[in-house]
Design a protein around this motif. Structure first.
Motif, PDB file in Angstrom:
ATOM      1  N   PHE A 130      -0.864  11.843  -3.484  1.00 28.85           N
ATOM      2  CA  PHE A 130      -1.621  10.814  -2.661  1.00 28.85           C
ATOM      3  C   PHE A 130      -1.736   9.638  -3.518  1.00 28.85           C
ATOM      4  O   PHE A 130      -1.518   8.345  -3.156  1.00 28.85           O
ATOM      5  CB  PHE A 130      -3.002  11.333  -2.478  1.00 28.85           C
ATOM      6  CG  PHE A 130      -3.876  10.647  -1.627  1.00 28.85           C
ATOM      7  CD1 PHE A 130      -3.660  10.534  -0.231  1.00 28.85           C
ATOM      8  CD2 PHE A 130      -4.760   9.607  -2.349  1.00 28.85           C
ATOM      9  CE1 PHE A 130      -4.757   9.751   0.681  1.00 28.85           C
ATOM     10  CE2 PHE A 130      -5.635   8.841  -1.454  1.00 28.85           C
ATOM     11  CZ  PHE A 130      -5.605   8.548  -0.096  1.00 28.85           C
ATOM     12  N   SER A 131      -2.060   9.720  -4.944  1.00 30.40           N
ATOM     13  CA  SER A 131      -2.188   8.695  -5.682  1.00 30.40           C
ATOM     14  C   SER A 131      -0.759   7.879  -6.068  1.00 30.40           C
ATOM     15  O   SER A 131      -0.717   6.755  -6.019  1.00 30.40           O
ATOM     16  CB  SER A 131      -2.696   8.965  -7.222  1.00 30.40           C
ATOM     17  OG  SER A 131      -4.066   9.400  -7.087  1.00 30.40           O
ATOM     18  N   ALA A 132       0.356   8.658  -6.190  1.00 29.18           N
ATOM     19  CA  ALA A 132       1.735   8.237  -6.254  1.00 29.18           C
ATOM     20  C   ALA A 132       1.937   7.370  -4.982  1.00 29.18           C
ATOM     21  O   ALA A 132       2.668   6.307  -5.159  1.00 29.18           O
ATOM     22  CB  ALA A 132       2.598   9.221  -6.487  1.00 29.18           C
ATOM     23  N   ALA A 133       1.702   7.667  -3.824  1.00 28.73           N
ATOM     24  CA  ALA A 133       2.099   7.045  -2.763  1.00 28.73           C
ATOM     25  C   ALA A 133       0.998   5.757  -2.553  1.00 28.73           C
ATOM     26  O   ALA A 133       1.611   4.711  -1.986  1.00 28.73           O
ATOM     27  CB  ALA A 133       1.692   7.802  -1.232  1.00 28.73           C
ATOM     28  N   LEU A 134       0.010   5.756  -3.033  1.00 33.98           N
ATOM     29  CA  LEU A 134      -0.833   4.541  -3.129  1.00 33.98           C
ATOM     30  C   LEU A 134      -0.284   3.597  -3.898  1.00 33.98           C
ATOM     31  O   LEU A 134      -0.170   2.417  -3.582  1.00 33.98           O
ATOM     32  CB  LEU A 134      -2.468   5.068  -3.281  1.00 33.98           C
ATOM     33  CG  LEU A 134      -3.272   5.408  -2.448  1.00 33.98           C
ATOM     34  CD1 LEU A 134      -4.963   5.626  -3.078  1.00 33.98           C
ATOM     35  CD2 LEU A 134      -3.498   4.506  -1.382  1.00 33.98           C
ATOM     36  N   ARG A 135       0.098   4.011  -5.125  1.00 37.67           N
ATOM     37  CA  ARG A 135       0.690   3.119  -6.127  1.00 37.67           C
ATOM     38  C   ARG A 135       1.945   2.476  -5.421  1.00 37.67           C
ATOM     39  O   ARG A 135       2.417   1.014  -5.649  1.00 37.67           O
ATOM     40  CB  ARG A 135       1.130   3.594  -7.454  1.00 37.67           C
ATOM     41  CG  ARG A 135      -0.115   4.213  -8.096  1.00 37.67           C
ATOM     42  CD  ARG A 135       0.456   4.741  -9.517  1.00 37.67           C
ATOM     43  NE  ARG A 135      -0.687   5.518  -9.993  1.00 37.67           N
ATOM     44  CZ  ARG A 135      -0.820   7.062  -9.907  1.00 37.67           C
ATOM     45  NH1 ARG A 135      -0.068   7.398  -9.141  1.00 37.67           N
ATOM     46  NH2 ARG A 135      -1.800   7.606 -10.393  1.00 37.67           N
ATOM     47  N   ALA A 136       2.655   3.211  -4.822  1.00 38.70           N
ATOM     48  CA  ALA A 136       4.118   2.872  -4.367  1.00 38.70           C
ATOM     49  C   ALA A 136       3.843   1.948  -3.106  1.00 38.70           C
ATOM     50  O   ALA A 136       4.493   0.899  -2.829  1.00 38.70           O
ATOM     51  CB  ALA A 136       4.890   4.055  -3.852  1.00 38.70           C
ATOM     52  N   TYR A 137       2.727   2.078  -2.394  1.00 41.27           N
ATOM     53  CA  TYR A 137       2.468   1.371  -1.260  1.00 41.27           C
ATOM     54  C   TYR A 137       1.935  -0.112  -1.864  1.00 41.27           C
ATOM     55  O   TYR A 137       2.183  -1.112  -1.436  1.00 41.27           O
ATOM     56  CB  TYR A 137       1.228   2.062  -0.457  1.00 41.27           C
ATOM     57  CG  TYR A 137       0.529   1.184   0.657  1.00 41.27           C
ATOM     58  CD1 TYR A 137       1.437   0.927   1.916  1.00 41.27           C
ATOM     59  CD2 TYR A 137      -0.465   0.363   0.504  1.00 41.27           C
ATOM     60  CE1 TYR A 137       0.534   0.084   2.896  1.00 41.27           C
ATOM     61  CE2 TYR A 137      -1.043  -0.163   1.285  1.00 41.27           C
ATOM     62  CZ  TYR A 137      -0.510  -0.514   2.646  1.00 41.27           C
ATOM     63  OH  TYR A 137      -1.094  -1.313   3.711  1.00 41.27           O
ATOM     64  N   ARG A 138       1.022  -0.155  -2.855  1.00 38.23           N
ATOM     65  CA  ARG A 138       0.773  -1.311  -3.482  1.00 38.23           C
ATOM     66  C   ARG A 138       1.642  -2.155  -3.956  1.00 38.23           C
ATOM     67  O   ARG A 138       1.921  -3.461  -3.631  1.00 38.23           O
ATOM     68  CB  ARG A 138      -0.404  -1.027  -4.520  1.00 38.23           C
ATOM     69  CG  ARG A 138      -1.080  -2.258  -5.039  1.00 38.23           C
ATOM     70  CD  ARG A 138      -1.997  -1.900  -6.031  1.00 38.23           C
ATOM     71  NE  ARG A 138      -2.698  -3.045  -6.553  1.00 38.23           N
ATOM     72  CZ  ARG A 138      -3.339  -4.105  -6.406  1.00 38.23           C
ATOM     73  NH1 ARG A 138      -3.684  -4.255  -5.267  1.00 38.23           N
ATOM     74  NH2 ARG A 138      -3.671  -5.157  -7.125  1.00 38.23           N
ATOM     75  N   ALA A 139       2.854  -1.482  -4.604  1.00 36.94           N
ATOM     76  CA  ALA A 139       4.044  -2.078  -5.130  1.00 36.94           C
ATOM     77  C   ALA A 139       4.810  -2.715  -4.060  1.00 36.94           C
ATOM     78  O   ALA A 139       5.275  -3.983  -4.136  1.00 36.94           O
ATOM     79  CB  ALA A 139       5.069  -1.199  -5.981  1.00 36.94           C
ATOM     80  N   THR A 148       8.846  -0.308   3.746  1.00 36.57           N
ATOM     81  CA  THR A 148       8.359   0.705   2.810  1.00 36.57           C
ATOM     82  C   THR A 148       7.139   0.749   2.854  1.00 36.57           C
ATOM     83  O   THR A 148       6.269   1.934   3.091  1.00 36.57           O
ATOM     84  CB  THR A 148       9.054   0.262   1.356  1.00 36.57           C
ATOM     85  OG1 THR A 148      10.482   0.310   1.412  1.00 36.57           O
ATOM     86  CG2 THR A 148       8.350   1.420   0.589  1.00 36.57           C
ATOM     87  N   ALA A 149       6.224  -0.283   2.979  1.00 37.53           N
ATOM     88  CA  ALA A 149       4.777  -0.023   2.933  1.00 37.53           C
ATOM     89  C   ALA A 149       4.247   0.601   4.311  1.00 37.53           C
ATOM     90  O   ALA A 149       3.412   1.483   4.222  1.00 37.53           O
ATOM     91  CB  ALA A 149       4.064  -1.645   2.847  1.00 37.53           C
ATOM     92  N   GLU A 150       4.737   0.299   5.327  1.00 38.08           N
ATOM     93  CA  GLU A 150       4.661   0.761   6.516  1.00 38.08           C
ATOM     94  C   GLU A 150       4.720   2.475   6.480  1.00 38.08           C
ATOM     95  O   GLU A 150       4.089   3.250   7.202  1.00 38.08           O
ATOM     96  CB  GLU A 150       5.148   0.324   7.803  1.00 38.08           C
ATOM     97  CG  GLU A 150       4.881   0.465   9.139  1.00 38.08           C
ATOM     98  CD  GLU A 150       3.811  -0.177   9.296  1.00 38.08           C
ATOM     99  OE1 GLU A 150       2.723   0.404   9.919  1.00 38.08           O
ATOM    100  OE2 GLU A 150       3.194  -1.134   8.712  1.00 38.08           O
ATOM    101  N   GLY A 151       6.046   2.814   5.914  1.00 42.66           N
ATOM    102  CA  GLY A 151       6.267   4.027   6.072  1.00 42.66           C
ATOM    103  C   GLY A 151       5.292   5.039   5.072  1.00 42.66           C
ATOM    104  O   GLY A 151       4.945   6.103   5.409  1.00 42.66           O
ATOM    105  N   LEU A 152       5.011   4.409   3.692  1.00 41.04           N
ATOM    106  CA  LEU A 152       3.881   4.869   3.064  1.00 41.04           C
ATOM    107  C   LEU A 152       2.797   5.281   3.475  1.00 41.04           C
ATOM    108  O   LEU A 152       2.233   6.227   3.269  1.00 41.04           O
ATOM    109  CB  LEU A 152       4.019   4.390   1.604  1.00 41.04           C
ATOM    110  CG  LEU A 152       5.344   4.353   0.737  1.00 41.04           C
ATOM    111  CD1 LEU A 152       5.447   3.214  -0.345  1.00 41.04           C
ATOM    112  CD2 LEU A 152       5.672   5.891   0.346  1.00 41.04           C
ATOM    113  N   ALA A 153       2.285   4.106   4.084  1.00 38.90           N
ATOM    114  CA  ALA A 153       1.078   4.092   5.023  1.00 38.90           C
ATOM    115  C   ALA A 153       1.010   5.334   6.068  1.00 38.90           C
ATOM    116  O   ALA A 153       0.053   6.140   6.006  1.00 38.90           O
ATOM    117  CB  ALA A 153       0.612   2.889   5.594  1.00 38.90           C
TER     118      ALA A 153
END
Length: 194
Positions: A130-139, A148-153
């Motif tokens: 969960f945390s890794a995906a939030l970090r990647a979403y922010r990046a 990428t942001a849409e897919g991670l969300a």
């Protein structure tokens, strides 16, 4: 109202409503959800059914809850706006510290990332993905990589079939499963509380 007051202070409340068809169960739950949202809370309505949303399939219950998540600002599908609002709040908290010039975007981003890590310690212990995906979403948001942001969300919200090319850079694999669903919900609750 007393129960909503308790929830606002961080307490948990469980309420079961039972009744015959047409007794007003759905009306009552929607009325309660609107009262909660009027107090600045988020709400989600998930109807449990044997075929579409069985209670023993927590990943499905989680996904439906994220699809139905609403706030006063967003009628349905508020998951992404909640996440974006949380990141905005982190930056506002950094600016409130008064140690970083608002025009220094790099320093602001670095300090916001530090604050993000501090606030996600508890979630990272329970659900590192969960945390890794939030970090990647922010990046991805910072780099204007909207796909990428849409897919991670979507992945964070429990959507299945997110492409491996989206998940790989974030260091995450698979889908949100039965065992991770409650931990992901815990992560979202931490963000909502914050």
């Amino acid at each position: 109202d007393e129960e909503l007051d308790r929830v606002a202070t961080g307490a948990g409340v469980f309420k079961a409503i039972r009744g015959e068809y047409g007794a007003g169960k759905t009306f009552a739950t929607r009325w309660l959800a609107e009262r909660a949202k009027a107090r600045g809370m988020a709400a989600a309505e998930v109807q449990i059914s044997e075929t579409e949303t069985p209670l023993h399939r927590l990943e499905t219950v989680y996904r439906r809850a994220m699809e139905q998540l609403s706030t006063t600002d967003c009628f349905l599908g508020a998951f992404r706006s909640i996440i974006d609002g949380w990141f905005y709040g982190l930056e506002e908290d950094v600016l409130a510290e008064g140690t970083i010039d608002p025009s220094d975007e790099k320093s602001l981003a670095e300090r916001a990332d530090e604050l993000l890590e501090q606030r996600l310690v508890e979630v990272t212990r329970a659900t590192p993905q969960f945390s890794a995906a939030l970090r990647a979403y922010r990046a991805a948001q910072r780099e204007n990589d909207h796909p990428t942001a849409e897919g991670l969300a979507g992945w964070l919200a429990g959507q299945p079939h997110v492409a491996a090319t989206i998940k790989r850079p974030a260091g995450i694999k698979g889908d949100v499963d039965h065992f991770a669903a409650l931990s992901f919900l815990r992560g979202l609750l931490l963000i909502l509380k914050d």
